[in-house]
Design a protein around this motif. Structure first.
Motif, short mmCIF file in Angstrom:
data_model
loop_
_atom_site.label_atom_id
_atom_site.label_comp_id
_atom_site.label_asym_id
_atom_site.label_seq_id
_atom_site.Cartn_x
_atom_site.Cartn_y
_atom_site.Cartn_z
N PRO A 46 0.81 -1.23 0.00
CA PRO A 46 0.00 0.00 0.00
C PRO A 46 0.84 1.27 0.00
CG PRO A 46 -0.39 -1.31 1.99
CD PRO A 46 0.52 -2.08 1.12
N ASN A 47 2.05 1.24 0.54
CA ASN A 47 2.84 2.47 0.62
C ASN A 47 3.94 2.52 -0.44
OD1 ASN A 47 4.53 0.56 1.62
ND2 ASN A 47 4.93 1.58 3.58
N GLU A 48 3.79 1.81 -1.56
CA GLU A 48 4.82 1.76 -2.60
C GLU A 48 5.08 3.14 -3.19
OE1 GLU A 48 7.84 -0.10 -4.09
OE2 GLU A 48 6.38 -1.18 -2.87
N GLY A 49 4.07 3.95 -3.38
CA GLY A 49 4.25 5.31 -3.90
C GLY A 49 5.04 6.17 -2.93
N GLU A 50 4.77 6.01 -1.66
CA GLU A 50 5.52 6.76 -0.65
C GLU A 50 6.98 6.31 -0.61
OE1 GLU A 50 3.65 6.47 3.16
OE2 GLU A 50 1.68 6.95 2.34
N ARG A 51 7.20 5.01 -0.79
CA ARG A 51 8.58 4.48 -0.81
C ARG A 51 9.35 5.03 -2.01
NH1 ARG A 51 10.65 0.28 1.76
NH2 ARG A 51 11.54 -0.64 -0.12
N ALA A 52 8.68 5.13 -3.16
CA ALA A 52 9.34 5.66 -4.36
C ALA A 52 9.72 7.13 -4.15
CB ALA A 52 8.44 5.50 -5.57
N ALA A 53 8.83 7.89 -3.55
CA ALA A 53 9.12 9.30 -3.27
C ALA A 53 10.26 9.41 -2.26
CB ALA A 53 7.87 10.00 -2.75
N ALA A 54 10.26 8.54 -1.25
CA ALA A 54 11.34 8.55 -0.25
C ALA A 54 12.66 8.17 -0.91
CB ALA A 54 11.00 7.58 0.88
N TYR A 55 12.62 7.21 -1.82
CA TYR A 55 13.83 6.79 -2.53
C TYR A 55 14.40 7.97 -3.33
CZ TYR A 55 16.96 3.84 -5.29
OH TYR A 55 18.06 3.28 -5.87
N ALA A 56 13.54 8.70 -4.01
CA ALA A 56 13.99 9.86 -4.80
C ALA A 56 14.59 10.94 -3.90
CB ALA A 56 12.83 10.42 -5.61
N VAL B 175 28.16 3.78 4.80
CA VAL B 175 26.81 4.28 5.13
C VAL B 175 25.86 3.97 3.98
CG1 VAL B 175 25.42 6.37 5.45
CG2 VAL B 175 27.57 6.07 6.71
N TRP B 176 26.29 4.29 2.74
CA TRP B 176 25.41 4.07 1.59
C TRP B 176 25.21 2.58 1.33
CZ3 TRP B 176 22.24 7.60 0.19
CH2 TRP B 176 22.56 8.94 0.43
N LEU B 177 26.22 1.78 1.58
CA LEU B 177 26.07 0.33 1.43
C LEU B 177 25.03 -0.20 2.43
CD1 LEU B 177 27.09 -2.28 0.08
CD2 LEU B 177 28.74 -2.45 1.94
N ASN B 178 25.15 0.24 3.68
CA ASN B 178 24.17 -0.18 4.69
C ASN B 178 22.77 0.31 4.33
OD1 ASN B 178 26.33 -1.25 5.99
ND2 ASN B 178 26.10 -0.08 7.87
N ALA B 179 22.68 1.52 3.78
CA ALA B 179 21.37 2.06 3.39
C ALA B 179 20.76 1.23 2.26
CB ALA B 179 21.50 3.52 2.96
N PRO C 240 15.00 -2.44 1.74
CA PRO C 240 13.73 -3.20 1.72
C PRO C 240 12.98 -3.14 3.05
CG PRO C 240 15.48 -4.49 0.73
CD PRO C 240 16.12 -3.26 1.31
N ARG C 241 13.65 -2.88 4.14
CA ARG C 241 12.99 -2.82 5.45
C ARG C 241 12.53 -1.40 5.82
NH1 ARG C 241 17.56 -5.79 6.11
NH2 ARG C 241 18.62 -4.18 7.28
N PHE C 242 12.83 -0.42 4.98
CA PHE C 242 12.44 0.97 5.28
C PHE C 242 10.93 1.13 5.08
CE2 PHE C 242 11.51 5.25 3.63
CZ PHE C 242 11.83 5.98 4.76
N ASP C 243 10.31 1.77 6.04
CA ASP C 243 8.88 2.06 5.94
C ASP C 243 8.68 3.56 6.17
OD1 ASP C 243 6.16 2.06 5.84
OD2 ASP C 243 5.88 0.67 7.51
N PRO C 244 8.18 4.28 5.15
CA PRO C 244 8.00 5.73 5.29
C PRO C 244 7.02 6.14 6.39
CG PRO C 244 7.47 5.01 3.05
CD PRO C 244 7.79 3.80 3.84
N GLY D 235 8.91 7.50 9.60
CA GLY D 235 9.72 8.70 9.63
C GLY D 235 10.25 9.07 8.26
N ARG D 236 10.85 10.24 8.21
CA ARG D 236 11.40 10.73 6.95
C ARG D 236 12.66 9.94 6.58
NH1 ARG D 236 12.10 15.91 9.37
NH2 ARG D 236 14.05 15.97 8.23
N PRO D 237 12.96 9.81 5.29
CA PRO D 237 14.14 9.04 4.89
C PRO D 237 15.44 9.69 5.35
CG PRO D 237 13.07 10.03 2.97
CD PRO D 237 12.18 10.26 4.14
#
Length: 186
Positions: free
Chosen positions: A4-14, A46-50, A55-59, A62-64
């Motif tokens: 359900p939050n795939e759009g929010e994840r895409a925005a957070a990724y950007a 840091v970027w490798l860990n991110a 896949p476990r991030f949920d918007p 909190g903010r990315p």
């Protein structure tokens, strides 16, 4: 099936993978006390860990940017923990080699110079004249041709012959020294 939050994840990724946040990570590491020489490597971690934990991030939680900041703090604390246990063996003062030649090198240099002068003196006088004037005294071939009253092409041919004969003389002397050493060793 989309979450359900795939759009929010895409925005957070950007928002997450933009140049502003890349600079922010370096700034956070600076404030966390990571030395400048190690900052790039720690930022890479840091970027490798991110990327690994994306896949476990949920918007919803909190903010990315805050999520990335938490990862940065975690990686920096591990960096400092490892630094405390790091053991570096420092080398005592390194001796710098003396740039001046030693006695053996000076003697060898003298032997080479004397051998070369003997070889030059063993040349035919008209060949020796060109080599001495041009190669040893530094006169131009044009000047030598004018002084000697000879065509320039003749001087170049004599110089080429002189250098060839010098090589032959030196090779024969070296071969004689090698054979003399072999005879003396028996």
């Amino acid at each position: 099936m989309d979450r359900p939050n795939e759009g929010e994840r895409a925005a957070a990724y950007a928002r997450l993978f933009c140049p502003r946040l890349i600079r922010a990570v370096l700034g956070w590491l600076e404030r966390l006390g990571v030395p400048r020489c190690h900052r790039g490597d720690v930022a890479g971690q840091v970027w490798l860990n991110a990327c690994e934990s994306w896949p476990r991030f949920d918007p919803k939680f909190g903010r990315p940017e805050r999520w990335l900041n938490a990862i940065t703090v975690h990686v920096a604390s591990h960096y400092h923990e490892r630094a405390r246990h790091r053991r570096e063996e420092l080398v005592d003062v390194i001796e710098v080699l003396d740039p001046a030649p030693d006695a053996a090198a000076a003697m060898e240099s003298d032997d080479v110079r004397v051998g070369t002068m003997d070889a030059v003196n063993g040349l035919d006088p008209e060949l020796r004249f060109v080599v001495v004037a041009h190669d040893l005294n530094g006169a131009s071939m044009t000047q030598i041709a004018q002084d000697a009253g000879l065509p320039l092409s003749t001087l170049y041919k004599r110089r080429t012959r002189a250098i060839g004969e010098l090589r032959n003389i030196i090779i024969l002397r070296e071969a004689g020294e090698i054979s003399a050493r072999r005879i003396g060793a028996r």
